[in-house]
Scaffold this motif. Structure first.
Motif, PDB file in Angstrom:
ATOM      1  N   VAL A 188       0.969  -1.150  -0.167  1.00 18.33           N
ATOM      2  CA  VAL A 188      -0.182  -0.053  -0.009  1.00 18.33           C
ATOM      3  C   VAL A 188       0.770   1.326   0.072  1.00 18.33           C
ATOM      4  CG1 VAL A 188      -1.937   1.294   1.319  1.00 18.33           C
ATOM      5  CG2 VAL A 188      -1.694  -1.384   1.198  1.00 18.33           C
ATOM      6  N   ARG A 189       0.587   2.042  -1.009  1.00 20.71           N
ATOM      7  CA  ARG A 189       1.383   3.299  -1.182  1.00 20.71           C
ATOM      8  C   ARG A 189       3.012   3.332  -1.118  1.00 20.71           C
ATOM      9  NH1 ARG A 189      -2.782   8.124   1.380  1.00 20.71           N
ATOM     10  NH2 ARG A 189      -4.130   7.875  -0.442  1.00 20.71           N
ATOM     11  N   GLY A 190       3.525   2.066  -1.514  1.00 16.89           N
ATOM     12  CA  GLY A 190       5.099   1.988  -1.491  1.00 16.89           C
ATOM     13  C   GLY A 190       5.441   1.514  -0.256  1.00 16.89           C
ATOM     14  N   GLY A 191       4.552   1.026   0.824  1.00 10.22           N
ATOM     15  CA  GLY A 191       5.054   0.367   2.189  1.00 10.22           C
ATOM     16  C   GLY A 191       5.490  -0.936   2.109  1.00 10.22           C
ATOM     17  N   GLY A 192       6.023  -1.592   3.012  1.00  7.10           N
ATOM     18  CA  GLY A 192       6.531  -2.985   3.058  1.00  7.10           C
ATOM     19  C   GLY A 192       5.225  -3.786   3.334  1.00  7.10           C
ATOM     20  N   ALA A 193       5.374  -5.124   2.691  1.00 12.04           N
ATOM     21  CA  ALA A 193       4.371  -6.267   3.166  1.00 12.04           C
ATOM     22  C   ALA A 193       4.030  -6.298   4.506  1.00 12.04           C
ATOM     23  CB  ALA A 193       4.979  -7.426   2.321  1.00 12.04           C
ATOM     24  N   ASN A 194       4.896  -5.843   5.433  1.00 14.60           N
ATOM     25  CA  ASN A 194       4.715  -6.087   6.744  1.00 14.60           C
ATOM     26  C   ASN A 194       3.967  -5.095   7.610  1.00 14.60           C
ATOM     27  OD1 ASN A 194       6.892  -4.621   6.339  1.00 14.60           O
ATOM     28  ND2 ASN A 194       7.879  -5.290   8.359  1.00 14.60           N
ATOM     29  N   GLU A 195       3.529  -4.096   6.999  1.00 14.63           N
ATOM     30  CA  GLU A 195       2.857  -2.829   7.563  1.00 14.63           C
ATOM     31  C   GLU A 195       1.325  -2.682   7.693  1.00 14.63           C
ATOM     32  OE1 GLU A 195       4.565   0.465   5.438  1.00 14.63           O
ATOM     33  OE2 GLU A 195       6.675  -0.374   5.486  1.00 14.63           O
ATOM     34  N   ASN A 196       0.837  -3.879   7.649  1.00 14.55           N
ATOM     35  CA  ASN A 196      -0.860  -3.738   7.583  1.00 14.55           C
ATOM     36  C   ASN A 196      -1.109  -4.509   8.796  1.00 14.55           C
ATOM     37  OD1 ASN A 196      -0.753  -2.903   4.410  1.00 14.55           O
ATOM     38  ND2 ASN A 196       0.295  -4.696   4.450  1.00 14.55           N
ATOM     39  N   ARG A 197      -2.446  -4.107   9.074  1.00 17.27           N
ATOM     40  CA  ARG A 197      -3.205  -4.756  10.205  1.00 17.27           C
ATOM     41  C   ARG A 197      -4.444  -5.067   9.962  1.00 17.27           C
ATOM     42  NH1 ARG A 197       1.048  -5.728  11.137  1.00 17.27           N
ATOM     43  NH2 ARG A 197       2.357  -4.955  12.680  1.00 17.27           N
ATOM     44  N   PHE A 198      -5.267  -5.920  10.447  1.00 23.25           N
ATOM     45  CA  PHE A 198      -6.408  -6.680  10.102  1.00 23.25           C
ATOM     46  C   PHE A 198      -7.323  -6.928  11.396  1.00 23.25           C
ATOM     47  CE2 PHE A 198      -3.017  -8.568   7.846  1.00 23.25           C
ATOM     48  CZ  PHE A 198      -2.976  -7.978   6.443  1.00 23.25           C
ATOM     49  N   PHE A 199      -8.680  -6.505  11.125  1.00 17.20           N
ATOM     50  CA  PHE A 199      -9.459  -6.289  12.125  1.00 17.20           C
ATOM     51  C   PHE A 199     -11.067  -7.053  11.735  1.00 17.20           C
ATOM     52  CE2 PHE A 199      -6.550  -3.342  13.525  1.00 17.20           C
ATOM     53  CZ  PHE A 199      -6.679  -3.280  14.846  1.00 17.20           C
ATOM     54  N   LEU A 200     -11.582  -7.798  12.503  1.00 22.55           N
ATOM     55  CA  LEU A 200     -12.756  -8.651  12.374  1.00 22.55           C
ATOM     56  C   LEU A 200     -13.557  -8.216  13.550  1.00 22.55           C
ATOM     57  CD1 LEU A 200     -13.817 -10.356   9.976  1.00 22.55           C
ATOM     58  CD2 LEU A 200     -13.250 -12.362  11.441  1.00 22.55           C
ATOM     59  N   ASP A 201     -14.695  -7.214  13.110  1.00 23.87           N
ATOM     60  CA  ASP A 201     -15.591  -6.795  14.279  1.00 23.87           C
ATOM     61  C   ASP A 201     -14.770  -6.431  15.237  1.00 23.87           C
ATOM     62  OD1 ASP A 201     -17.906  -7.210  12.852  1.00 23.87           O
ATOM     63  OD2 ASP A 201     -19.000  -8.476  14.189  1.00 23.87           O
ATOM     64  N   GLY A 202     -13.757  -5.732  15.096  1.00 18.54           N
ATOM     65  CA  GLY A 202     -13.082  -4.895  16.059  1.00 18.54           C
ATOM     66  C   GLY A 202     -12.063  -5.927  16.743  1.00 18.54           C
ATOM     67  N   ILE A 203     -11.559  -6.954  16.482  1.00 19.45           N
ATOM     68  CA  ILE A 203     -10.849  -7.948  16.962  1.00 19.45           C
ATOM     69  C   ILE A 203      -9.658  -8.250  15.839  1.00 19.45           C
ATOM     70  CG2 ILE A 203     -10.365 -10.376  17.650  1.00 19.45           C
ATOM     71  CD1 ILE A 203     -13.158 -10.397  19.366  1.00 19.45           C
ATOM     72  N   ASN A 605      11.933  -4.192   2.015  1.00 20.09           N
ATOM     73  CA  ASN A 605      12.117  -4.689   0.901  1.00 20.09           C
ATOM     74  C   ASN A 605      11.605  -6.171   0.892  1.00 20.09           C
ATOM     75  OD1 ASN A 605      13.443  -2.718  -1.243  1.00 20.09           O
ATOM     76  ND2 ASN A 605      14.467  -2.671   0.652  1.00 20.09           N
ATOM     77  N   LYS A 606      11.555  -6.769   2.037  1.00 21.35           N
ATOM     78  CA  LYS A 606      11.383  -8.128   1.995  1.00 21.35           C
ATOM     79  C   LYS A 606       9.853  -8.455   2.366  1.00 21.35           C
ATOM     80  CE  LYS A 606      16.152  -8.993   3.381  1.00 21.35           C
ATOM     81  NZ  LYS A 606      17.345  -9.540   4.417  1.00 21.35           N
ATOM     82  N   GLY A 607       9.516  -9.840   2.410  1.00 20.43           N
ATOM     83  CA  GLY A 607       8.293 -10.307   2.569  1.00 20.43           C
ATOM     84  C   GLY A 607       7.304 -10.628   1.215  1.00 20.43           C
ATOM     85  N   ILE A 662      17.490   3.847  -2.377  1.00 16.56           N
ATOM     86  CA  ILE A 662      17.402   2.843  -3.520  1.00 16.56           C
ATOM     87  C   ILE A 662      15.918   2.432  -3.567  1.00 16.56           C
ATOM     88  CG2 ILE A 662      18.107   0.417  -4.315  1.00 16.56           C
ATOM     89  CD1 ILE A 662      20.648   0.861  -2.742  1.00 16.56           C
ATOM     90  N   ALA A 663      15.521   2.281  -4.918  1.00 13.36           N
ATOM     91  CA  ALA A 663      14.051   1.920  -5.265  1.00 13.36           C
ATOM     92  C   ALA A 663      13.933   0.630  -4.627  1.00 13.36           C
ATOM     93  CB  ALA A 663      13.894   1.742  -6.794  1.00 13.36           C
ATOM     94  N   SER A 664      12.732   0.557  -3.919  1.00 17.42           N
ATOM     95  CA  SER A 664      12.300  -0.579  -3.103  1.00 17.42           C
ATOM     96  C   SER A 664      11.789  -1.584  -4.200  1.00 17.42           C
ATOM     97  CB  SER A 664      11.190  -0.298  -1.938  1.00 17.42           C
ATOM     98  OG  SER A 664       9.943  -0.216  -2.563  1.00 17.42           O
ATOM     99  N   ALA A 665      11.532  -2.650  -3.331  1.00 18.25           N
ATOM    100  CA  ALA A 665      10.720  -3.895  -4.333  1.00 18.25           C
ATOM    101  C   ALA A 665       9.412  -3.430  -4.693  1.00 18.25           C
ATOM    102  CB  ALA A 665      10.834  -5.203  -3.637  1.00 18.25           C
ATOM    103  N   TRP A 666       8.770  -2.263  -4.162  1.00 16.33           N
ATOM    104  CA  TRP A 666       7.355  -2.218  -4.374  1.00 16.33           C
ATOM    105  C   TRP A 666       7.423  -0.957  -5.171  1.00 16.33           C
ATOM    106  CZ3 TRP A 666       6.672  -6.389  -2.276  1.00 16.33           C
ATOM    107  CH2 TRP A 666       7.618  -6.704  -1.167  1.00 16.33           C
TER     108      TRP A 666
END
Length: 817
Positions: A188-203, A605-607, A662-666
């Motif tokens: 997302v927007r050039g960030g790494g693959a480890n920079e995201n969080r997921f919620f299901l009904d607040g959990i 760059n990894k992930g 340096i240009a990232s993998a994304w």
């Protein structure tokens, strides 16, 4: 999913055979069903209307189906029933004296079951507004006026190429990177693959995908069953303060409320799995959602002769109970079991043998279990959220796949366990909404690693056990409302985080995260929006727990929270109630990103591959920047048409130890999505999605190291030349996906048959070619200098072309009763 993998790892004849079979099945089913009479049935909607701040029922509320005159009025207890509702996707409009007009999220009505919905209205606080409130489908959210998209149910169910997979659906929205390989990495927007969080009904749950990359977010298929999704809020910035530990995105998924009076069952035969789901009441005050899915990939892959046999199971559960007028209790759980085994009998081709040379066998399972208790007060409500999640990852590999101790190159086992508590208090203060809260967490991490690696010209053995446990804590507060005659929406908040991992991280003032969002209405159609926020994220457990000789290496290296500051500004135009056009610019400034001491590459760059990310020595010295702009046109006419056109320009760059960007993998630079879906008469729906992405950077191989016999036998795949990191770039990628749905509505059941064709015009994309040892007539690797010492012996190497892309038809069947 199936045919993409088939194309990459099997012969064209097998692919064509499978396509022919699928097409015959599709034609037969359509011709068989054509003889049935499709009844013009109507459905029923039941629900309740309540006050958002205190949960009190609202009588005499007018509720109508948006765009029609069909409706009803709520009774003294707020209950209502609407009959004669045309089948399909609908929204409800609700109006009540003293309350703001309400437009619900979309939901599907069928004749075979009753649909239940809860409506919460907000009180009017002033009549001075000069900005007219309309029935705008894309409602304004003053808490996140930029970098947030609400994704409706029809966009999930009917997304061409998406196969009802939320991980794939979000790739149609601005800022999200595309990839031609069969993975669901969320970039997302050039960030790494480890920079995201997921919620299901607040959990919060840590793993969105099956066969997850530990330390990142990728995998081939989502574990979330779309059967129970009500709506998805996708944040790419302007994060809410109760969603911590995210730097690039938050995927906040809301589940439907269980039916009150009548149970609903669903059977789904998808591209790679078979699913069952239940939605219905248990008692007068409680209901249950439950789904289970089982893949059948291993049987198909075995029949087609592929060199690996994956299988997965997943489940999802929601129990909802009402306790009096002021209390609600929800139990949420989601989990998955994934296994991958090698099919050693299939080694006839060079590509099969190459895959078998490096791919390990894996076992993964994960679960999340949580309880949400909500108590309503006079002017607000409190949320008490308790949850536990666990992820176990095991993998092993032997040289030449011969299971002997002397040939073992990898034996990995890891557990990640989190026990969480979060308290949120929401108060309504006239026109303002105040949220305050605290969080506490006890985390445990265990790692047992036996891994041979080739480092600095030598074979090295990593053999260690690591055990880690520590506490985390947080405090957050946010206030939002409108000023200047309600033209200016303001959201101001901050978050403090800390933990007992180290003295540096223990001080919450080192992890303060302030944020501000503004939205100014020039008139009822034009808005100026902006947001600035600083966000913190704890490095992955694999990095926190990396050990050598019993010492937590990265703790000794003064590992820090990663930080990023978002600067976002945009303009929004609402041409009519069904459309919106936005232009947003963004700049993300990263600091303290971990950089590997082995290869001097930022972990940002990894992930992007299967396996584990972050289990190596690092230092928190990396910086980064991602910047660009997005253009979006979105139009939605409920149950008739959906249109989404996006363009994203993004640059993504990170530093290593030399402080050189340096240009990232994304760093894809240009990303385009065009999606159109239209419903026709007799319940036919046709959709297409075209996507384009500029080529991503890649690193050439270190041909000398890759050719060394000792090096190759350890890894089974080529080594990268880190001195030329990301100095090359792949060619651009584009693809057209097409989907056709036909729905049948009978007296007591309904049937949806869809055909989804990915890569409709058969675009062939070129990946980085593989470098493999050449073999003699007996299939043995050729050593060019067999008389030299063992550490100097080298294989003769050759290039294996890496070209992918195939027309991928998929048949799906959904039966509801």
């Amino acid at each position: 999913m199936i045919l993409n993998i088939i194309h990459r790892f099997s012969s064209k004849s097998v692919v064509n055979l499978c396509k022919t079979f699928v097409m015959k099945v599709i034609i037969t089913l359509y011709l068989t069903l054509f003889v049935f009479l499709t009844f013009a049935q109507n459905g029923t909607i039941k629900g309740v209307v309540k006050d958002e701040k205190n949960n009190e029922p609202l009588p005499f509320t007018n509720i109508i189906i948006s765009g029609t005159q069909i409706g009803s009025t709520s009774d003294f207890e707020g209950n209502f029933i609407i009959t004669g509702v045309p089948v399909g996707f609908v929204r409800l409009q609700a109006t009540s004296v003293g309350y703001n007009p309400y437009l619900s999220e979309e939901f599907q009505v069928t004749n075979s079951n009753e649909t239940y919905i809860e409506i919460y209205l907000t009180q009017k606080t002033t009549t001075l507004s000069t900005v007219t409130i309309t029935n705008q489908i894309f409602a304004k959210n003053i808490e996140s006026p930029v970098a947030m998209q609400s994704i409706g149910l029809s966009e999930i169910e009917k997304n061409p190429g998406g196969n009802r997979d939320i991980s794939k659906v979000v790739q149609s929205f601005p800022g999200v990177g595309q990839t031609p390989v069969q993975r669901n990495d969320l970039i997302v927007r050039g960030g790494g693959a480890n920079e995201n969080r997921f919620f299901l009904d607040g959990i919060e749950f840590p793993n969105l995908n099956h066969f997850a990359t530990q330390g990142a977010s990728g995998g081939p298929a989502s574990i979330v069953n779309a059967d129970f999704l009500r709506e998805v809020d996708f944040y790419t910035g302007s994060f809410q303060v109760n969603h911590g530990n995210a730097m690039s995105s938050v995927l906040n998924m809301s589940l439907i409320t269980p039916n009150k009076d009548k149970s609903e069952k669903r059977i789904v035969l998808g591209a790679s799995d078979f699913g069952l789901s239940f939605n219905g009441p248990l008692t007068e005050k409680s209901g249950l959602l439950f789904s289970y899915r089982r893949s059948y990939l291993q049987f198909l892959f075995q029949a087609l002769g592929l060199p690996f046999l994956p299988t997965y199971d997943d489940y999802m559960l929601k129990y909802r109970m009402t306790i009096g007028e002021k209390n609600q209790l929800s139990i949420i759980s989601i989990g998955a079991l994934d296994k991958n085994r090698l099919n050693l009998e299939r080694n006839e081709t060079e590509e099969q043998r190459y895959i078998l040379s490096y791919l390990p066998e894996t076992d993964q399972w994960n679960y999340t279990f949580g309880i949400v208790y909500r108590h309503f007060r006079e002017n607000g409500f409190d949320n008490y959220i308790v949850s536990r999640n666990m992820f176990r990852n095991k993998s092993y590999k032997y040289q030449d796949n011969i299971e002997a101790d002397s040939l073992k190159v990898q034996d990995y086992s890891s557990d990640e366990i989190e026990n969480k508590f979060r308290f949120e208090r929401i108060n309504f203060l006239n026109s303002w909404r105040l949220m305050t809260g605290v969080s506490a967490e006890y985390a445990k991490y265990y790692n047992s690693t036996y891994q041979k690696i080739f480092l600095n010209g030598n074979s090295t053995l990593l053999d260690y056990d690591s055990s880690l446990d520590f506490y985390k804590f947080g405090f957050f507060s946010q206030i939002s409302g409108k000023i200047l005659k309600e033209r200016l929406g303001v959201t101001l908040g901050f978050r403090l985080d800390g933990n007992t991992y180290s003295d540096e991280m223990l001080n919450p003032l080192n992890q303060i995260s302030p944020r501000l969002s503004l939205s100014y209405g020039l008139n009822e159609r034009w808005y100026l929006n902006g947001s600035i926020g600083h966000y913190k994220q704890l490095p992955a457990y694999t990095t926190l727990g990396y050990s050598e000789s019993g010492v937590l290496v990265n703790k000794a290296n003064d590992l820090k929270y990663i930080g990023v500051t978002h600067y976002i500004a945009g303009i929004e135009f609402l041409p009519n109630d069904e459309s919106k056009i936005t232009l947003e610019g963004f700049y993300k400034d990263y600091g303290h990103y971990p950089v590997s001491l082995r290869d001097s590459v930022s972990l940002a760059n990894k992930g992007g591959d299967f396996g584990v990310v972050g289990d190596e020595p690092v230092e928190s010295v990396g910086e980064g920047r991602a910047y660009g702009f997005e253009v979006l046109y979105r139009r939605k006419i409920i149950d008739k048409m959906t249109m989404l056109v996006t363009y994203t320009f993004v640059r993504s760059e990170f530093t290593g130890f030399d402080n050189e960007y340096i240009a990232s993998a994304w760093d894809a630079r240009n990303i385009v999505n065009v999606l159109v879906s239209r419903k026709f008469k007799r319940n036919w729906t046709f959709g297409l999605k075209w996507k384009y992405s500029g080529g991503s950077p890649y690193t050439p191989y270190d041909e000398y190291t890759s050719s060394l016999v000792q090096a190759w036998n350890i890894q089974g795949r080529p080594y990268l030349n880190y001195s030329a990191y990301n100095s090359e770039r792949l060619s651009s990628f584009h693809q057209l996906d097409v989907r056709i749905d036909k729905e049948y509505f009978f007296d007591k059941w309904s049937l949806n048959i869809y055909m989804d064709v990915q890569n409709f015009y058969n675009f062939q994309y070129e990946g980085q070619d593989n470098l493999i040892p050449a073999t003699d007539n007996s299939g043995n690797n050729i050593i060019v200098n067999p008389l030299d010492p063992a550490e100097l012996q080298r294989y003769e190497m050759k290039t294996l072309e890496n070209v992918g892309g195939s027309i991928v038809p998929t048949l799906g069947i959904i039966v509801e009763f």
